[in-house]
Design an enzyme around this catalytic site. Structure first.
Site, PDB file in Angstrom:
ATOM      1  N   GLY A   1     -16.835  10.912   0.770  1.00  0.00           N
ATOM      2  CA  GLY A   1     -16.305   9.809   0.672  1.00  0.00           C
ATOM      3  C   GLY A   1     -16.017   8.421   1.571  1.00  0.00           C
ATOM      4  O   GLY A   1     -14.818   8.094   1.727  1.00  0.00           O
TER       5      GLY A   1
ATOM      6  N   HIS B   1      -6.822   7.926  11.964  1.00  0.00           N
ATOM      7  CA  HIS B   1      -6.510   6.239  12.023  1.00  0.00           C
ATOM      8  C   HIS B   1      -4.838   6.229  11.468  1.00  0.00           C
ATOM      9  O   HIS B   1      -4.348   5.240  11.042  1.00  0.00           O
ATOM     10  CB  HIS B   1      -7.116   5.876  10.760  1.00  0.00           C
ATOM     11  CG  HIS B   1      -8.651   5.551  11.006  1.00  0.00           C
ATOM     12  ND1 HIS B   1      -9.601   5.286  10.131  1.00  0.00           N
ATOM     13  CD2 HIS B   1      -9.360   5.981  12.124  1.00  0.00           C
ATOM     14  CE1 HIS B   1     -10.697   5.361  10.598  1.00  0.00           C
ATOM     15  NE2 HIS B   1     -10.699   5.636  12.132  1.00  0.00           N
TER      16      HIS B   1
ATOM     17  N   CYS C   1      15.668   3.290  20.304  1.00  0.00           N
ATOM     18  CA  CYS C   1      15.888   2.401  21.448  1.00  0.00           C
ATOM     19  C   CYS C   1      16.574   1.154  21.043  1.00  0.00           C
ATOM     20  O   CYS C   1      16.954   0.526  22.123  1.00  0.00           O
ATOM     21  CB  CYS C   1      14.527   2.261  22.302  1.00  0.00           C
ATOM     22  SG  CYS C   1      13.470   0.908  21.508  1.00  0.00           S
TER      23      CYS C   1
ATOM     24  N   ARG D   1       0.844  -1.258  -0.033  1.00  0.00           N
ATOM     25  CA  ARG D   1      -0.028  -0.099  -0.058  1.00  0.00           C
ATOM     26  C   ARG D   1       1.089   1.151  -0.095  1.00  0.00           C
ATOM     27  O   ARG D   1       0.429   2.230  -0.601  1.00  0.00           O
ATOM     28  CB  ARG D   1      -0.774   0.028   1.107  1.00  0.00           C
ATOM     29  CG  ARG D   1      -2.071  -1.106   1.168  1.00  0.00           C
ATOM     30  CD  ARG D   1      -3.011  -1.047   2.352  1.00  0.00           C
ATOM     31  NE  ARG D   1      -3.527  -0.025   2.468  1.00  0.00           N
ATOM     32  CZ  ARG D   1      -4.326   0.245   3.695  1.00  0.00           C
ATOM     33  NH1 ARG D   1      -4.376  -0.391   4.658  1.00  0.00           N
ATOM     34  NH2 ARG D   1      -5.014   1.609   3.502  1.00  0.00           N
TER      35      ARG D   1
ATOM     36  N   CYS E   1       7.747   2.704  16.962  1.00  0.00           N
ATOM     37  CA  CYS E   1       8.416   1.461  17.769  1.00  0.00           C
ATOM     38  C   CYS E   1       7.448   1.027  18.768  1.00  0.00           C
ATOM     39  O   CYS E   1       6.642   1.782  19.468  1.00  0.00           O
ATOM     40  CB  CYS E   1       9.697   2.136  18.448  1.00  0.00           C
ATOM     41  SG  CYS E   1      10.413   0.892  19.556  1.00  0.00           S
TER      42      CYS E   1
ATOM     43  N   ASP F   1      -3.085   7.985   3.719  1.00  0.00           N
ATOM     44  CA  ASP F   1      -2.237   8.458   2.820  1.00  0.00           C
ATOM     45  C   ASP F   1      -2.179  10.038   3.264  1.00  0.00           C
ATOM     46  O   ASP F   1      -2.853  10.363   3.818  1.00  0.00           O
ATOM     47  CB  ASP F   1      -3.084   8.378   1.399  1.00  0.00           C
ATOM     48  CG  ASP F   1      -4.454   9.088   1.380  1.00  0.00           C
ATOM     49  OD1 ASP F   1      -5.444   8.753   1.028  1.00  0.00           O
ATOM     50  OD2 ASP F   1      -4.382  10.229   1.685  1.00  0.00           O
TER      51      ASP F   1
ATOM     52  N   LEU G   1     -20.254   8.848  -3.250  1.00  0.00           N
ATOM     53  CA  LEU G   1     -20.547   8.208  -4.857  1.00  0.00           C
ATOM     54  C   LEU G   1     -21.989   7.562  -4.767  1.00  0.00           C
ATOM     55  O   LEU G   1     -22.765   7.799  -5.418  1.00  0.00           O
ATOM     56  CB  LEU G   1     -19.568   7.103  -5.084  1.00  0.00           C
ATOM     57  CG  LEU G   1     -19.394   6.563  -6.620  1.00  0.00           C
ATOM     58  CD1 LEU G   1     -18.964   7.850  -7.352  1.00  0.00           C
ATOM     59  CD2 LEU G   1     -18.490   5.465  -6.667  1.00  0.00           C
TER      60      LEU G   1
END
Ligand code: APR
Length: 241
Positions: free
Chosen positions: A178, A112, A142, A59, A120, A97, A205
């Site tokens: 969307g 999100h 670390c 992705r 980490c 994105d 849509l």
């Protein structure tokens, strides 16, 4: 004329940039092809990090070859025009994105997480990470923990919820663009806005699962509907696109 607009975006705004959506009425979304419980949960990552990391590597590569579309660009324009009119755009996205930022949006609240960042698992330090994320990679800070995509998996708490709550409370218009309204807490924002007496608009849509909540709706491709809607709002503010 709305001055403090809260916009929630979902995968549909990036669909015309070539990034797949997760769900659609045709059953062709990402989660129709792949099992989210095997790829987007902390349990799946603990069980099989190679498969999970490979899924996000693919992705990430896809994202690097994508570009913002007219809907992303129109929202960046709206942010500027509202700011110059003494108002504000609170742009909250479920998307991982960076197309809003690449379109010129200055303040993007990622609830999100972000695909081009890694975290980490031990010290929780977060860093920009645009390449593949090998399972053996150790944390450069670390040295103890491995790195995971800085995204929110199913069963994990979304980011920035306090800031999002404050932005919603001071908004005078709520717009969802969307998103299918299938995933909470984002799917509940429209109802919260309504309960606060804030007018709500759906741009999508097709009708989302929570379409009945909205006062108004405009259906069609985001790259067409969003610039037209922004034009209307902006002209009302005496600005120009
Ligand atoms: N223009 C406008 N809307 C579109 C377009 C388009 N070109 N293409 C698809 N859509 C709409 C679909 O009709 C659908 O309602 O976008 C919506 C996408 O819905 P989902 O794929 O469910 O995406 P989203 O709502 O963002 O998913 C929420 O679920 O899988 C998790 O964490 C992931 O952030 C994601 C969350």
């Amino acid at each position: 004329m709305p001055r403090r607009i809260f916009v929630l975006t979902g995968a549909g705004i990036s669909a015309e940039s070539g990034l797949g959506t997760f769900r659609d009425k045709k059953g062709e979304g990402i989660w129709a092809k792949f099992d989210p419980m095997q790829l987007a949960t902390p349990e799946a990552f603990a069980r099989d990090p190679e498969t999970v990391l490979a899924f996000y590597d693919a992705r990430r590569r896809n994202l690097l070859s994508a570009t913002p579309n007219a809907a992303h660009i129109a929202l960046a324009d709206l942010e500027r025009t509202l700011a110059s009119a003494g108002g504000e755009l609170s742009l909250v996205t479920q998307n991982i994105d960076d197309l809003h930022e690449r379109a010129g949006s200055r303040r993007v609240i990622h609830m999100h997480g972000e695909l081009l960042k890694a975290r980490c698992v031990a010290c929780e330090s977060v860093r920009v990470w645009a390449g593949d994320l090998p399972p053996a990679q150790r944390c450069p800070d670390c040295g103890l923990g491995g790195l995971r995509p800085h995204v929110v998996w199913f069963g994990e708490m979304p980011f920035n919820m306090d800031e999002i709550g404050r932005a919603l409370e001071r908004a005078d218009l709520f717009v969802a663009i969307g998103t299918s309204g299938a995933v909470y807490p984002a799917a509940g924002f429209a109802a919260e806005a309504r309960a606060l007496g804030i007018p709500t608009l759906e741009i999508n849509l097709e009708a989302a699962d929570n379409a009945v909540i909205f006062d108004a709706a405009r259906y069609g491709p985001a790259s067409v509907i969003v610039p037209a809607w922004v034009e209307e709002v902006t002209v009302g503010l005496g600005g120009k696109i």
